[in-house]
Scaffold this motif. Sequence first.
Motif, mmCIF file in Angstrom:
data_model
loop_
_atom_site.group_PDB
_atom_site.id
_atom_site.type_symbol
_atom_site.label_atom_id
_atom_site.label_comp_id
_atom_site.label_asym_id
_atom_site.label_seq_id
_atom_site.Cartn_x
_atom_site.Cartn_y
_atom_site.Cartn_z
ATOM 1 N N GLN A 1 0.806 -1.223 0.000
ATOM 2 C CA GLN A 1 0.000 0.000 0.000
ATOM 3 C C GLN A 1 0.841 1.274 0.000
ATOM 4 O OE1 GLN A 1 -3.034 -0.336 -0.536
ATOM 5 N NE2 GLN A 1 -3.598 -2.335 0.264
ATOM 6 N N THR A 2 2.162 1.150 0.046
ATOM 7 C CA THR A 2 2.989 2.338 0.263
ATOM 8 C C THR A 2 2.883 3.372 -0.855
ATOM 9 O OG1 THR A 2 4.953 1.230 -0.646
ATOM 10 C CG2 THR A 2 4.636 1.140 1.751
ATOM 11 N N ARG A 3 2.890 2.945 -2.091
ATOM 12 C CA ARG A 3 2.841 3.899 -3.204
ATOM 13 C C ARG A 3 1.532 4.689 -3.183
ATOM 14 N NH1 ARG A 3 5.088 2.673 -8.969
ATOM 15 N NH2 ARG A 3 6.882 2.795 -7.617
ATOM 16 N N GLN A 4 0.428 3.985 -3.029
ATOM 17 C CA GLN A 4 -0.880 4.663 -3.011
ATOM 18 C C GLN A 4 -0.993 5.595 -1.805
ATOM 19 O OE1 GLN A 4 -4.252 2.013 -2.890
ATOM 20 N NE2 GLN A 4 -5.688 3.637 -3.394
ATOM 21 N N HIS B 1 1.426 7.011 -0.057
ATOM 22 C CA HIS B 1 2.345 8.138 -0.185
ATOM 23 C C HIS B 1 1.693 9.271 -0.975
ATOM 24 C CE1 HIS B 1 5.720 10.436 -1.950
ATOM 25 N NE2 HIS B 1 6.224 10.293 -0.731
ATOM 26 N N GLY B 2 1.077 8.960 -2.089
ATOM 27 C CA GLY B 2 0.416 9.980 -2.900
ATOM 28 C C GLY B 2 -0.703 10.675 -2.161
ATOM 29 N N LYS B 3 -1.493 9.914 -1.427
ATOM 30 C CA LYS B 3 -2.616 10.498 -0.676
ATOM 31 C C LYS B 3 -2.135 11.411 0.446
ATOM 32 C CE LYS B 3 -5.981 6.880 -1.645
ATOM 33 N NZ LYS B 3 -7.113 7.649 -2.154
ATOM 34 N N LYS C 1 0.839 12.980 0.755
ATOM 35 C CA LYS C 1 1.481 14.186 0.235
ATOM 36 C C LYS C 1 0.440 15.164 -0.325
ATOM 37 C CE LYS C 1 5.253 14.833 0.599
ATOM 38 N NZ LYS C 1 5.965 15.381 1.774
ATOM 39 N N ARG D 1 9.722 7.448 7.343
ATOM 40 C CA ARG D 1 9.471 6.032 7.616
ATOM 41 C C ARG D 1 10.680 5.428 8.295
ATOM 42 N NH1 ARG D 1 11.155 1.595 4.684
ATOM 43 N NH2 ARG D 1 12.570 2.169 3.013
ATOM 44 N N GLN E 1 5.682 -1.479 7.133
ATOM 45 C CA GLN E 1 6.584 -0.370 7.388
ATOM 46 C C GLN E 1 5.948 0.536 8.437
ATOM 47 O OE1 GLN E 1 7.352 1.695 3.716
ATOM 48 N NE2 GLN E 1 8.118 -0.144 2.694
ATOM 49 N N TRP F 1 5.452 4.345 9.413
ATOM 50 C CA TRP F 1 5.511 5.695 8.854
ATOM 51 C C TRP F 1 5.177 6.713 9.922
ATOM 52 C CZ3 TRP F 1 3.281 6.519 3.299
ATOM 53 C CH2 TRP F 1 3.956 5.679 2.404
#
Length: 99
Positions: A13-16, A18-20, A22, A40, A49, A51
């Motif tokens: 889920q990290t990529r999704q 991260h975008g939300k 930011k 993180r 992870q 965060w």
Amino acid sequence: MDLYIYYRVPAAQTRQLHGKIKALQAVLQGRFGIAGGLKRRPGEQDGLQTWMEVYEHIAPGQEEDFSRALERALDDAGVAGLIEGPRHVERFEDVATCA
């Protein structure tokens, strides 16, 4: 007042997420003038992870409005569905020096 908010994130889920995060931090910065940071912990444990969001220098009298706006933005972005367990919120204030 500074806010430190930490939580666990599945690696998938990290990529999704991260975008939300930011994107909502950019909105909050525009509204309140508070730049959010995102950190993180190195590595993973059991595919998770850790965060941390950091919001520093929240002015006296602004914390309640900022916290409510942050919670609404998180709900609107669907962040709860991308993390594992609760978000832990810690509040810290500067130590005043004595003259």
